[in-house]
Write an enzyme that holds these catalytic residues in place. Structure first.
Site, mmCIF file in Angstrom:
data_model
loop_
_atom_site.group_PDB
_atom_site.id
_atom_site.type_symbol
_atom_site.label_atom_id
_atom_site.label_comp_id
_atom_site.label_asym_id
_atom_site.label_seq_id
_atom_site.Cartn_x
_atom_site.Cartn_y
_atom_site.Cartn_z
ATOM 1 N N GLU A 40 0.828 -1.213 0.000
ATOM 2 C CA GLU A 40 0.000 0.000 0.000
ATOM 3 C C GLU A 40 0.860 1.259 0.000
ATOM 4 O OE1 GLU A 40 -3.077 0.511 -0.484
ATOM 5 O OE2 GLU A 40 -3.712 -1.568 -0.511
ATOM 6 N N TYR A 123 -6.233 6.380 5.143
ATOM 7 C CA TYR A 123 -6.318 5.453 4.002
ATOM 8 C C TYR A 123 -5.553 4.154 4.290
ATOM 9 C CZ TYR A 123 -5.222 2.995 -0.190
ATOM 10 O OH TYR A 123 -5.052 1.972 -1.081
ATOM 11 N N ASP A 141 -8.928 6.539 -2.020
ATOM 12 C CA ASP A 141 -7.785 7.071 -2.774
ATOM 13 C C ASP A 141 -8.344 7.663 -4.073
ATOM 14 O OD1 ASP A 141 -8.432 4.902 -4.321
ATOM 15 O OD2 ASP A 141 -6.438 3.998 -4.309
#
Ligand code: SF4
Length: 361
Positions: A40, A123, A141
């Site tokens: 990520e 996030y 995102d």
């Protein structure tokens, strides 16, 4: 969470599509939170195809958090070289150390705990906890924003704090209780492969029956564009400072922009200065010496996200004064073969490439 019949159908269609169409990516073969976290962080600002070899190299070098926590920073930065935004790599290492100290070496499963780690925001916390542990936490995102804005014909683009907050609310309402990790990945996957910023592939989209922007006839209008700030232009002079066969390099201060990376000394040109005058002044200020410029080696143009650099590079020799670097973490005299073992920002990397390919110092 929305429970009406239409929302249930949309979620089902999206998950069915994800189950059959999802790309086979290395980080999708695990539920290990550390591996998911690394992927990520790498995927922020970087395309999947670029990330894959970096991810594989990283996981080979640091298969566990413990190994990362113990790794020298130089090795961490070297493995990140070319991905940019080096603070991401430094934060991963800092977070790994904090996990060793404060969480017994285990990535925390508690939302507030994971948010307390360096480099982890809303996030990333949502992505790790939903994908690794199926916790019902949304993600937001660029891909998710675009899919939501089009699916529900929203005028939000996340440009203001208020708009961002509303999009988070939509993402949260849209998230199902079951398989939230797969669902988050499905929305991101749709944005990355089908609902593209330009020319979305609506005929192939599992949500085409439900999509409000498609019904309105021009999905690309959603989300409305954000106002753009033009990239700032800066001119910089840099010195390949030689002493015999050695070249001087210095490590940037840890707490500044691109902190911890190595560079050739130099700095920003001031108004009405020539690149040569700029270099003489900068070297005097940074290293406490006067230099003799031998030749101009090259002009490099490089674009970063927020600025565009024109870098004037000169080969120089020591003049008068005693070398006393004051604006760096540390410094070295190195052979040109050794340059490749240090990590440089992208524009300086072009100087390294030139020097190593031309073999001239
Ligand atoms: S129908 Fe088109 S615009 Fe709507 S979500 Fe699918 S790809 Fe995006």
């Amino acid at each position: 969470m929305l429970k009406n019949k239409k929302t249930v159908k949309i979620r089902g269609a999206l998950l069915d599509w994800y189950d059959s169409e999802k790309r086979d990516l290395p980080w999708r073969q695990t539920r290990d939170p550390y591996s998911i976290w690394v992927s990520e962080i790498m995927l922020q600002q970087t395309q999947v195809q670029t990330v894959i070899p970096y991810y594989r190299r990283w996981m080979r070098a640091f298969p566990t958090l413990r190994r990362l926590a113990k790794a020298p920073e130089e090795k961490v930065l070297k493995l990140w070289e070319g991905l940019g935004y080096y603070s991401r790599a430094r934060n991963l290492k800092k977070a790994a150390q904090k996990i060793q100290q404060d969480f017994n070496g285990v990535v925390p499963e508690n939302y507030q705990d994971i948010l307390s780690l360096p480099g982890i925001g809303k996030y990333t916390a949502g992505a790790i906890l939903s994908i690794a542990h199926d916790q019902p936490l949304p993600v937001l995102d660029g891909n998710v924003k675009r899919v939501l804005a089009r699916l529900f014909a929203l005028k939000e683009n996340g440009a203001s704090g208020r708009s961002e907050k509303r999009l988070w609310q939509v993402a949260e309402d849209f998230l199902p209780d079951t398989r939230p990790g797969d669902f988050n990945q499905a929305v991101m996957e749709l944005g990355a492969t089908v609902c593209l910023p330009k020319n979305p592939m609506c005929p192939l989209c599992p949500l085409k029956k439900y999509c409000a922007a498609k019904k309105l006839g021009d999905p690309e209008r959603f989300p409305p564009p954000k106002p753009r700030t033009p990239a700032k232009k800066i001119e910089v002079s840099a010195a390949v400072l030689q002493r015999g066969k050695k070249i001087f390099i210095q490590q940037r201060l840890h707490d500044g922009l691109m902190g911890g990376l190595w560079e050739f000394p130099g700095g920003k040109r001031e108004k009405n200065e020539t690149p040569e005058d700029c270099l003489v002044r900068e070297i005097r200020e940074e290293l406490g010496i006067d230099i003799r410029i031998s030749e101009k080696l090259m002009v490099i143009k490089h674009s970063y996200t927020r600025f565009r650099v024109t870098l004037h590079v000169f080969r120089v020799r020591l003049g008068t004064g005693r070398l006393k670097p004051t604006q760096c973490e540390q410094w070295q005299w190195v052979n040109h073969e050794e340059l490749n073992s240090y990590t440089f920002p992208a524009a300086n990397g072009k100087i390294v490439k030139y020097l190593t390919q031309n073999g001239r110092v």
